[in-house]
Design a protein around this motif. Structure first.
Motif, PDB file in Angstrom:
ATOM      1  N   MET A  54      -4.917   2.474   4.652  1.00  0.00           N
ATOM      2  CA  MET A  54      -4.821   2.975   6.006  1.00  0.00           C
ATOM      3  C   MET A  54      -3.381   3.422   6.257  1.00  0.00           C
ATOM      4  O   MET A  54      -2.433   2.699   5.975  1.00  0.00           O
ATOM      5  N   LYS A  55      -3.226   4.617   6.815  1.00  0.00           N
ATOM      6  CA  LYS A  55      -1.900   5.165   7.085  1.00  0.00           C
ATOM      7  C   LYS A  55      -1.594   5.035   8.573  1.00  0.00           C
ATOM      8  O   LYS A  55      -2.415   5.387   9.419  1.00  0.00           O
ATOM      9  N   LEU A  56      -0.385   4.532   8.882  1.00  0.00           N
ATOM     10  CA  LEU A  56       0.035   4.326  10.259  1.00  0.00           C
ATOM     11  C   LEU A  56       1.194   5.246  10.610  1.00  0.00           C
ATOM     12  O   LEU A  56       2.069   5.512   9.783  1.00  0.00           O
ATOM     13  N   TYR A  57       1.198   5.704  11.851  1.00  0.00           N
ATOM     14  CA  TYR A  57       2.326   6.428  12.423  1.00  0.00           C
ATOM     15  C   TYR A  57       3.199   5.397  13.130  1.00  0.00           C
ATOM     16  O   TYR A  57       2.695   4.527  13.831  1.00  0.00           O
ATOM     17  N   PHE A  82      10.843   8.832  13.513  1.00  0.00           N
ATOM     18  CA  PHE A  82       9.479   8.387  13.265  1.00  0.00           C
ATOM     19  C   PHE A  82       9.214   8.366  11.771  1.00  0.00           C
ATOM     20  O   PHE A  82       9.976   8.920  10.979  1.00  0.00           O
ATOM     21  N   GLY A  83       8.129   7.699  11.411  1.00  0.00           N
ATOM     22  CA  GLY A  83       7.780   7.611  10.002  1.00  0.00           C
ATOM     23  C   GLY A  83       6.337   7.186   9.822  1.00  0.00           C
ATOM     24  O   GLY A  83       5.573   7.106  10.787  1.00  0.00           O
ATOM     25  N   PHE A  84       5.987   6.901   8.584  1.00  0.00           N
ATOM     26  CA  PHE A  84       4.624   6.517   8.236  1.00  0.00           C
ATOM     27  C   PHE A  84       4.652   5.319   7.293  1.00  0.00           C
ATOM     28  O   PHE A  84       5.510   5.230   6.426  1.00  0.00           O
ATOM     29  N   VAL A  85       3.706   4.420   7.506  1.00  0.00           N
ATOM     30  CA  VAL A  85       3.547   3.258   6.634  1.00  0.00           C
ATOM     31  C   VAL A  85       2.097   3.255   6.179  1.00  0.00           C
ATOM     32  O   VAL A  85       1.180   3.397   6.987  1.00  0.00           O
ATOM     33  N   GLU A  86       1.901   3.109   4.868  1.00  0.00           N
ATOM     34  CA  GLU A  86       0.543   3.097   4.325  1.00  0.00           C
ATOM     35  C   GLU A  86       0.227   1.720   3.762  1.00  0.00           C
ATOM     36  O   GLU A  86       0.995   1.176   2.975  1.00  0.00           O
ATOM     37  N   PHE A  87      -0.912   1.183   4.195  1.00  0.00           N
ATOM     38  CA  PHE A  87      -1.388  -0.114   3.726  1.00  0.00           C
ATOM     39  C   PHE A  87      -2.534   0.067   2.756  1.00  0.00           C
ATOM     40  O   PHE A  87      -3.256   1.056   2.812  1.00  0.00           O
TER      41      PHE A  87
END
Length: 94
Positions: free
Chosen positions: A1-4, A44-49
């Motif tokens: 899952m990718k988060l903003y 801002f960035g993105f974190v992927e779980f």
């Protein structure tokens, strides 16, 4: 899952972003978006779980909480909008 992740401190690094999200699960990637010309953070960035459950846990645990001195906005990333070619090119002269 990718988060903003929005409203990030301009001094935060990719490693610090990953560290903030690691307690919620297996982080596959953490990337702060940088301006091309100045190489400065856009805030801002993105974190992927690895799993949706970990991502949802991170949203619940960090949205509105302080990371790097600022209250961050965390939600599920939406797919990018298709780019339009407005401007930037040469105009036809008749």
């Amino acid at each position: 899952m990718k988060l903003y992740v929005g409203n990030l401190s301009y001094r935060l690094t990719d490693a610090e972003l990953e560290e903030a999200f690691a307690p919620f699960g297996n982080v596959l990637s953490a990337k702060i978006i940088m301006e091309r010309e100045t190489n400065r953070s856009k805030g801002f960035g993105f974190v992927e779980f690895e799993s949706k459950e970990d991502g949802e846990s991170a949203i619940e645990g960090l949205n509105g909480k302080e990371v790097g001195g600022r209250a961050v906005v965390v939600n599920e990333a939406r797919p990018p909008k298709p780019r339009t070619h407005n401007g930037g090119g040469q105009r036809k002269r008749y």
